[in-house]
Motif scaffolding. Sequence first.
Motif, short mmCIF file in Angstrom:
data_model
loop_
_atom_site.label_atom_id
_atom_site.label_comp_id
_atom_site.label_asym_id
_atom_site.label_seq_id
_atom_site.Cartn_x
_atom_site.Cartn_y
_atom_site.Cartn_z
N LYS A 1 -2.38 5.33 -3.58
CA LYS A 1 -2.36 5.84 -4.83
C LYS A 1 -2.07 3.76 -5.43
CE LYS A 1 0.61 7.25 -8.63
NZ LYS A 1 -0.23 8.21 -9.52
N GLU A 2 -1.30 3.03 -4.64
CA GLU A 2 -1.12 1.81 -5.15
C GLU A 2 -1.42 1.08 -4.63
OE1 GLU A 2 3.23 1.84 -5.82
OE2 GLU A 2 3.31 3.46 -7.01
N GLU B 1 4.99 10.45 0.01
CA GLU B 1 4.84 8.70 -0.01
C GLU B 1 5.26 8.32 0.98
OE1 GLU B 1 8.21 5.29 -1.27
OE2 GLU B 1 7.25 5.63 -2.97
N ARG C 1 0.94 -1.22 0.36
CA ARG C 1 -0.02 0.61 0.06
C ARG C 1 1.04 1.40 -0.40
NH1 ARG C 1 -3.90 -1.19 5.22
NH2 ARG C 1 -2.37 -2.64 5.55
N ARG C 2 0.87 2.65 -1.30
CA ARG C 2 1.72 3.35 -1.14
C ARG C 2 0.74 4.58 -1.26
NH1 ARG C 2 3.99 6.08 -5.72
NH2 ARG C 2 5.53 6.92 -5.31
N PHE D 1 -1.34 -5.86 -8.79
CA PHE D 1 -0.44 -4.40 -8.79
C PHE D 1 -1.89 -3.55 -9.71
CE2 PHE D 1 1.66 -0.67 -9.83
CZ PHE D 1 2.21 -0.66 -8.74
N ARG E 1 4.17 3.97 2.86
CA ARG E 1 4.28 2.86 2.62
C ARG E 1 3.57 2.41 3.76
NH1 ARG E 1 8.10 0.31 1.81
NH2 ARG E 1 9.67 1.70 2.43
N GLY F 1 -1.27 -3.66 -3.90
CA GLY F 1 -0.73 -4.71 -4.35
C GLY F 1 -1.16 -5.93 -3.20
N GLU G 1 -2.37 0.82 -9.60
CA GLU G 1 -1.54 2.27 -9.51
C GLU G 1 -3.48 2.83 -9.88
OE1 GLU G 1 1.94 5.05 -10.16
OE2 GLU G 1 1.52 2.87 -11.79
#
Length: 351
Positions: free
Chosen positions: A311-312, A250, A190-191, A325, A252, A314, A327
Amino acid sequence: MKQEENIEEIESSDSEELYEKLVITITKGQEPLRIDKFLMSRIEGATRNKIQQGIDDEMVLVNEKPVKNNYKVKTGDRIVVYDDRSPEISEIIPENIPLNIQYEDDDILIINKPAGMVVHPGSGNPNGTLVNAVAYYLQQQNPNIDETELNRFGLVHRIDKNTSGLLVMAKNKHAMTHLAKQFFDHTVHRRYIALVWGDFDTEEGTVIAHVGRHLRFRKLFTAYPDGDHGKDAITHYKVLERFNYVTLVECRLETGRTHQIRVHMQLIGHPLFNDDFYGGDRIVKGTVFTKYKQFVDNCFELCQRQALHAKELGFIHPATNEKMFFESEMPEDMNAVIEKWRKYIGHKAHE
């Protein structure tokens, strides 16, 4: 015969993940006993039917594998029990609300949630939520779907109302259990992208501090660096772009506590831009003079919520075991504010 156990509680309902987990490691002295009977004596208030249903739904794992109700526990077994402890929702009313679905198959839904949308009904938010929208979407796919199947359908994690970004939902119980395990094992990628107040001395770092409800103001969460309250929480951050007064970073997540990024950034002196819960909705960095204040107020007007975007995302697909994944694009409100800061700093540099 005397038995000894090591029982460990992991996670809590004050978490983005909606499942609690109980881990029981049997160290020695356990006579063979059916697992449903064993768990009845270990889980307060649990009925045999509920335990058996949980075992059938693969919500109980022994040595990382599902078992049958007649499995007999023994010394050395590591039993993991997943249980949905979040507030019960008695009825989900399907509502025709647009959804931004990025991916769908027979097992999962990937949704890009807009800022301002609550994930599931609760006190003060009986409708208009993501779950209401998903219930309508599923009902259109299958008009004969049982209403009970729509209640809290496949929700294994959530993001805050005013946070935008990616969220995964499970479309069956196997997928739900599989995904829940990945969240608890901290293997889900998780980003987040956040705009925060202030400049950083380093390019990257890690915040390790328990996060839990504020002892006086129960709607707020706070950090407990000494670990005396709350649950363990770990956030890794990295600077992406500096604007002197604010910084694009960012984040994480290793753990998924409610408000974790917001609380951790506040703890290290960098509250999220326009976060009205944690002090980011005022000028934190910079002299309060008329032109600058007007500029910041204009930025607040452009992005009327904490500047945080998931944003991300996975994870391992629950059916195919493939790495997935996803985005998402940055939302317009955050993009507008970031561009405004770029121009402001560029202008200041040439003065």
